[in-house]
Design a protein around this motif. Sequence first.
Motif, short mmCIF file in Angstrom:
data_model
loop_
_atom_site.label_atom_id
_atom_site.label_comp_id
_atom_site.label_asym_id
_atom_site.label_seq_id
_atom_site.Cartn_x
_atom_site.Cartn_y
_atom_site.Cartn_z
N ALA A 110 0.72 -1.22 0.08
CA ALA A 110 -0.02 0.02 0.13
C ALA A 110 0.87 1.02 -0.14
O ALA A 110 1.38 1.70 1.01
CB ALA A 110 -0.76 -0.10 1.31
N LEU A 111 1.39 1.83 -1.23
CA LEU A 111 2.25 2.47 -1.23
C LEU A 111 1.62 4.03 -1.90
O LEU A 111 0.68 3.98 -2.81
CB LEU A 111 3.38 2.25 -2.29
CG LEU A 111 4.41 1.13 -1.60
CD1 LEU A 111 5.38 0.61 -2.70
CD2 LEU A 111 4.64 1.15 -0.25
N ALA B 172 1.54 -7.10 4.29
CA ALA B 172 1.37 -5.72 4.00
C ALA B 172 2.65 -4.49 4.24
O ALA B 172 3.24 -4.68 5.19
CB ALA B 172 0.10 -5.12 4.93
N LYS B 173 2.74 -3.86 3.18
CA LYS B 173 3.86 -2.79 3.42
C LYS B 173 3.17 -1.47 3.00
O LYS B 173 2.44 -1.13 2.18
CB LYS B 173 5.02 -2.92 2.50
CG LYS B 173 5.50 -4.30 2.44
CD LYS B 173 6.48 -4.29 3.64
CE LYS B 173 7.22 -5.52 3.56
NZ LYS B 173 8.31 -5.67 4.89
N PHE B 174 3.29 -0.48 3.96
CA PHE B 174 2.94 0.83 3.85
C PHE B 174 4.07 1.80 3.63
O PHE B 174 5.09 1.81 3.99
CB PHE B 174 2.07 1.32 5.25
CG PHE B 174 1.12 0.35 5.65
CD1 PHE B 174 -0.34 0.72 5.24
CD2 PHE B 174 1.40 -0.87 6.31
CE1 PHE B 174 -1.31 -0.13 5.53
CE2 PHE B 174 0.24 -1.61 6.56
CZ PHE B 174 -1.11 -1.54 6.22
N GLY B 175 3.93 3.06 3.06
CA GLY B 175 4.75 3.91 2.65
C GLY B 175 4.12 5.12 1.58
O GLY B 175 3.33 4.77 0.86
N VAL C 100 6.92 0.86 5.91
CA VAL C 100 6.86 0.03 7.12
C VAL C 100 6.08 -1.07 6.98
O VAL C 100 5.02 -1.13 6.03
CB VAL C 100 6.46 0.80 8.27
CG1 VAL C 100 7.23 1.99 8.62
CG2 VAL C 100 4.91 1.25 8.09
N ASP C 101 6.36 -2.40 7.75
CA ASP C 101 5.66 -3.26 7.62
C ASP C 101 4.30 -3.51 8.61
O ASP C 101 4.03 -2.33 9.01
CB ASP C 101 6.59 -4.62 7.89
CG ASP C 101 6.72 -4.74 9.43
OD1 ASP C 101 6.36 -3.92 10.30
OD2 ASP C 101 7.73 -5.21 9.75
N ARG D 94 1.55 -0.68 15.33
CA ARG D 94 2.00 -0.12 16.54
C ARG D 94 1.88 1.36 16.43
O ARG D 94 1.49 2.26 17.11
CB ARG D 94 3.48 -0.23 16.38
CG ARG D 94 4.26 0.66 17.69
CD ARG D 94 5.76 0.93 17.70
NE ARG D 94 5.94 1.72 16.56
CZ ARG D 94 5.96 2.97 16.77
NH1 ARG D 94 5.26 3.49 17.65
NH2 ARG D 94 6.28 3.77 15.56
N MET D 95 2.00 1.88 14.98
CA MET D 95 1.69 3.34 14.77
C MET D 95 0.29 3.94 14.95
O MET D 95 0.00 4.96 15.02
CB MET D 95 2.19 3.74 13.28
CG MET D 95 3.78 3.84 13.29
SD MET D 95 4.13 4.42 11.35
CE MET D 95 5.69 4.70 11.68
#
Length: 260
Positions: free
Chosen positions: A108-109, A128-131, A168-169, A175-176
């Motif tokens: 999910a970029l 999932a990966k975010f950025g 971030v994974d 956590r965020m």
Amino acid sequence: MANLNITVEDKVAVVEFNRPHAMNSIDPEMRQELYAFYDRLKKDDAIHVAVFTGAGDKAFCTGADLKKTMPDPNDSYANQLLARGETGSAFFGLETDKPLICAVNGYALAGGTELVTICDICIASTNAKFGLSEVRRGSIPWGGSLQRLPRSISKSDAMLLLLTGDMVDAHEALRMGLCSKVVAPEELMPTALAIARRIASNAPLAVRAVKQLVTRGMDVPLPHALQMDKYMYGILKDTEDRVEGRKAFAEKRDPVWKMR
């Protein structure tokens, strides 16, 4: 083949980005399909909740397809923004009181993470990966994340994502506070759909009132937000649905909502 796969069942719309060969990036055709769905979402009373996800197991959505999205030399941004009221974002017009859920599978970029900040609930798979990588391309996120992200997670975490462009994974996103749950890939859609159906089974006017009050309340001083709550409570107090909800509870049966 449609760029979006849209199905509606049990008052829940599932919107699947369907360009897995391009990491579910958004090309001009998909953008127009998204705009059409936003219009339908606002008008269709058969849809109470929408769930966004991506086709395949590699990507949720990676934002604009930079290979196909080129600016129109005959259409200035000033005209686009000031004359037509558009921003150029694929998520322009996604303002709704109906709850929105992201089921994030894979990357999910850029615009993909922007959609996460727009949605009310995010469920992520373990892969999932975010950025938000826009600063690495000399640009900025323009789907609202610059304002929404610091309002939903800590300023420090928001600035870490926005200024570095790092990914971030799923567990770091949890956590965020970017997502609510992290589940195995095979559990992602069942989990998201179960939540969507629980929401859709609730009184629709009350659900929409809750989202409206929370969204608007974040932008006003607390005393004003509390006053809005009082007004909305009064509006809902004498609705048929509130009477039905109390009656169904007393009679130990499922309520039948009429949206009035």
